[in-house]
Design a protein around this motif. Structure first.
Motif, PDB file in Angstrom:
ATOM      1  N   LEU A  79      40.227  46.043  33.329  1.00 55.33           N
ATOM      2  CA  LEU A  79      39.915  44.705  32.818  1.00 55.33           C
ATOM      3  C   LEU A  79      38.459  44.249  33.609  1.00 55.33           C
ATOM      4  O   LEU A  79      37.632  43.489  32.923  1.00 55.33           O
ATOM      5  N   ALA A  80      38.206  44.734  34.797  1.00 51.44           N
ATOM      6  CA  ALA A  80      36.728  44.385  35.246  1.00 51.44           C
ATOM      7  C   ALA A  80      35.685  45.182  34.548  1.00 51.44           C
ATOM      8  O   ALA A  80      34.627  44.668  34.353  1.00 51.44           O
ATOM      9  N   ARG A  81      35.889  46.275  34.144  1.00 45.99           N
ATOM     10  CA  ARG A  81      35.048  47.196  33.419  1.00 45.99           C
ATOM     11  C   ARG A  81      34.626  46.381  31.897  1.00 45.99           C
ATOM     12  O   ARG A  81      33.695  46.493  31.328  1.00 45.99           O
ATOM     13  N   LEU A  82      35.800  45.838  31.410  1.00 41.22           N
ATOM     14  CA  LEU A  82      35.651  45.120  30.087  1.00 41.22           C
ATOM     15  C   LEU A  82      34.898  43.810  29.951  1.00 41.22           C
ATOM     16  O   LEU A  82      34.746  43.290  29.283  1.00 41.22           O
ATOM     17  N   GLY A  83      34.709  43.189  31.379  1.00 39.53           N
ATOM     18  CA  GLY A  83      33.937  42.362  31.620  1.00 39.53           C
ATOM     19  C   GLY A  83      34.692  40.888  31.575  1.00 39.53           C
ATOM     20  O   GLY A  83      34.054  39.950  31.089  1.00 39.53           O
ATOM     21  N   VAL A  84      35.933  40.815  31.839  1.00 38.01           N
ATOM     22  CA  VAL A  84      36.557  39.520  31.914  1.00 38.01           C
ATOM     23  C   VAL A  84      35.904  38.884  33.003  1.00 38.01           C
ATOM     24  O   VAL A  84      35.462  39.169  34.053  1.00 38.01           O
ATOM     25  N   ALA A  85      36.182  37.199  32.665  1.00 38.48           N
ATOM     26  CA  ALA A  85      35.547  36.366  33.765  1.00 38.48           C
ATOM     27  C   ALA A  85      36.375  36.107  34.952  1.00 38.48           C
ATOM     28  O   ALA A  85      35.913  35.866  35.950  1.00 38.48           O
ATOM     29  N   ALA A  86      37.768  36.377  34.531  1.00 36.20           N
ATOM     30  CA  ALA A  86      38.697  36.278  35.629  1.00 36.20           C
ATOM     31  C   ALA A  86      40.014  36.641  35.346  1.00 36.20           C
ATOM     32  O   ALA A  86      40.175  37.165  33.838  1.00 36.20           O
ATOM     33  N   LEU A  87      41.046  36.931  36.062  1.00 37.99           N
ATOM     34  CA  LEU A  87      42.342  37.544  35.961  1.00 37.99           C
ATOM     35  C   LEU A  87      43.402  36.292  36.140  1.00 37.99           C
ATOM     36  O   LEU A  87      43.135  35.261  37.028  1.00 37.99           O
ATOM     37  N   ALA A  88      44.395  36.390  35.529  1.00 40.47           N
ATOM     38  CA  ALA A  88      45.552  35.226  35.460  1.00 40.47           C
ATOM     39  C   ALA A  88      46.915  36.082  35.297  1.00 40.47           C
ATOM     40  O   ALA A  88      47.041  37.071  34.857  1.00 40.47           O
ATOM     41  N   GLY A  89      47.644  35.358  35.810  1.00 35.89           N
ATOM     42  CA  GLY A  89      48.929  35.770  35.393  1.00 35.89           C
ATOM     43  C   GLY A  89      50.020  36.368  36.999  1.00 35.89           C
ATOM     44  O   GLY A  89      49.583  36.066  37.930  1.00 35.89           O
ATOM     45  N   GLU A  90      50.650  37.219  36.521  1.00 34.32           N
ATOM     46  CA  GLU A  90      51.590  38.165  37.215  1.00 34.32           C
ATOM     47  C   GLU A  90      52.952  37.057  37.608  1.00 34.32           C
ATOM     48  O   GLU A  90      52.815  36.259  38.337  1.00 34.32           O
ATOM     49  N   TYR A  91      53.921  37.853  37.788  1.00 31.58           N
ATOM     50  CA  TYR A  91      55.235  37.357  38.203  1.00 31.58           C
ATOM     51  C   TYR A  91      55.685  38.089  39.442  1.00 31.58           C
ATOM     52  O   TYR A  91      56.127  37.149  40.447  1.00 31.58           O
ATOM     53  N   HIS A  92      55.823  39.158  39.536  1.00 29.07           N
ATOM     54  CA  HIS A  92      56.390  39.980  40.616  1.00 29.07           C
ATOM     55  C   HIS A  92      55.361  39.988  41.988  1.00 29.07           C
ATOM     56  O   HIS A  92      54.277  40.334  41.744  1.00 29.07           O
ATOM     57  N   SER A  93      55.822  39.646  42.945  1.00 29.69           N
ATOM     58  CA  SER A  93      54.891  39.262  44.309  1.00 29.69           C
ATOM     59  C   SER A  93      54.494  40.602  44.648  1.00 29.69           C
ATOM     60  O   SER A  93      53.057  40.608  45.013  1.00 29.69           O
ATOM     61  N   ILE A  94      55.024  41.804  44.712  1.00 26.64           N
ATOM     62  CA  ILE A  94      54.381  42.952  45.046  1.00 26.64           C
ATOM     63  C   ILE A  94      53.385  43.438  44.288  1.00 26.64           C
ATOM     64  O   ILE A  94      52.323  44.130  44.632  1.00 26.64           O
TER      65      ILE A  94
END
Length: 368
Positions: A79-94
């Motif tokens: 996702l970083a290579r695809l140029g996303v501005a930020a990350l969101a989400g994830e449910y599982h703590s680990i």
């Protein structure tokens, strides 16, 4: 895989992309992932209908984490290579912890929606913020509920995991000075029938499920509910396994009256009520608090991107300046002693259970 089409009235067709991390296949908790994604997608669609990010459409680029830390690290890299501005989400703590470490290493802002493990990163970081309450905060509220309800001799059915071990430690450390006793049973060496024998022998009044869903949680509940020696014991699930409709499908009446933590206010604001209706239509079922966390995540990120543009470093510097109306209250971030990330302190917290008379209805037993 992009999941949201551009909205109307958008002038610059170069999309602002957000990477969405969600568990959509097993061994991830698929129903939680579906609710989280529904909230993310709903918010993106509404933002695009009102002009996007300064005329540019907002687009989710979704990656299935499947509760796998290695898989999420590869996804964040991509996702970083695809140029996303930020990350969101994830449910599982680990998994969220692995994503946070990789995001920090890459200089990629990450707004974690649902994971609660206190130590999302090893050291304080400017790159990561979180909406869900830290585990130590929420589980201490659950411990208060246990004491208020008259439970001082408590069993824990646990499996090996950093998350479950952290929860057990929080409960022990909080309850011991107040006269509480916590007895831990390792479910890697006990089956549900043997656990029932241990509960009788140790004269506990409550058993907490610090185990995965659906198994072994469902089998443990069934065994306890069908053991006549344990009719008075309280089953608890602080991590929230009974939140989702699948719990009722698998357990029926046996799944009621099991208190758990839920991150919702007693009464929704007009915004929250409107979003609840839209989520219910999208999911064809009652939305969980996880769906609201997804919606609030995008609401916050949209505000940040409108204010600071898509420059990643400037986005990360804006966390302490956020002041956004979310579905469950005003969202602002600060540094708290228990965590190394920017934290909403705090989302509303309730201890609830499913009503034995009407399983689709939640009863509020305790609130922060």
């Amino acid at each position: 895989m992009p999941s949201t089409p551009p909205g109307a009235e958008l002038t610059d067709k170069s999309a602002v992309r957000i990477g969405a991390l969600v568990p959509l296949t097993q061994p991830g908790w698929v129903e939680a992932g579906q609710h989280l994604l529904a909230g993310l997608e709903l918010a993106v669609g509404e933002i695009n209908k009102t002009g996007g990010i300064v005329g540019r459409p907002l687009e989710l680029v979704v990656r299935d984490t499947a509760a796998d830390p290695q898989r999420v690290v590869a996804a964040v890299d991509e996702l970083a290579r695809l140029g996303v501005a930020a990350l969101a989400g994830e449910y599982h703590s680990i998994v969220a912890r692995a994503a946070a470490a990789k995001a920090e290493a890459l200089g990629l802002p990450f707004l974690c929606s649902s994971a609660v493990l206190d130590a999302l990163t090893e050291q304080p970081t400017k790159w990561v913020a979180r909406l869900a309450p830290a585990q130590s905060h929420g589980w201490q509220i659950y411990a208060d509920f246990l004491l208020r309800d008259g439970h001082s001799r408590i069993a824990i059915a646990a499996v090996s995991s950093v998350y479950w071990a952290s929860g057990a430690r929080i409960l022990r450390d909080y309850l011991a000075p107040l006269g509480g006793t916590v007895i831990e049973f390792d479910m890697s060496s006990l089956d549900p029938t043997a656990l029932c024998d241990e509960l009788v022998d140790n004269r506990v009044t409550a058993i907490l499920l610090l185990v995965g869903h659906p198994e072994p949680a469902v089998s443990i509940v069934k065994s306890i509910r069908h053991d006549r020696r344990l009719t008075e014991i309280m089953i608890g699930a602080p991590a929230g396994q009974p939140e989702f409709p699948e719990w009722v499908t698998l357990l029926g009446d046996n799944g009621a009256a099991i208190p758990f933590l839920r991150y919702m206010p007693e009464h929704l604001s007009p915004l929250g009520a409107r979003v609840e209706t839209a989520l219910r239509e999208r999911l064809a079922k009652a939305p969980s608090f996880v769906a609201f966390e997804g919606y609030d995540t995008i609401t916050v990120l949209a505000d940040v991107l409108r204010s600071r543009g898509v420059d990643r470093a400037r986005t990360a510097e804006f966390w302490p300046h956020v002041a956004v109306e979310g579905t469950r209250g005003q969202i602002q971030f600060s540094r708290t002693p228990c965590t190394s990330v920017w934290q909403w302190a705090w989302a509303p917290i309730q201890v609830v259970d499913r009503d034995p008379v009407e399983a689709d209805r939640f009863r509020i037993l305790y609130a922060s």
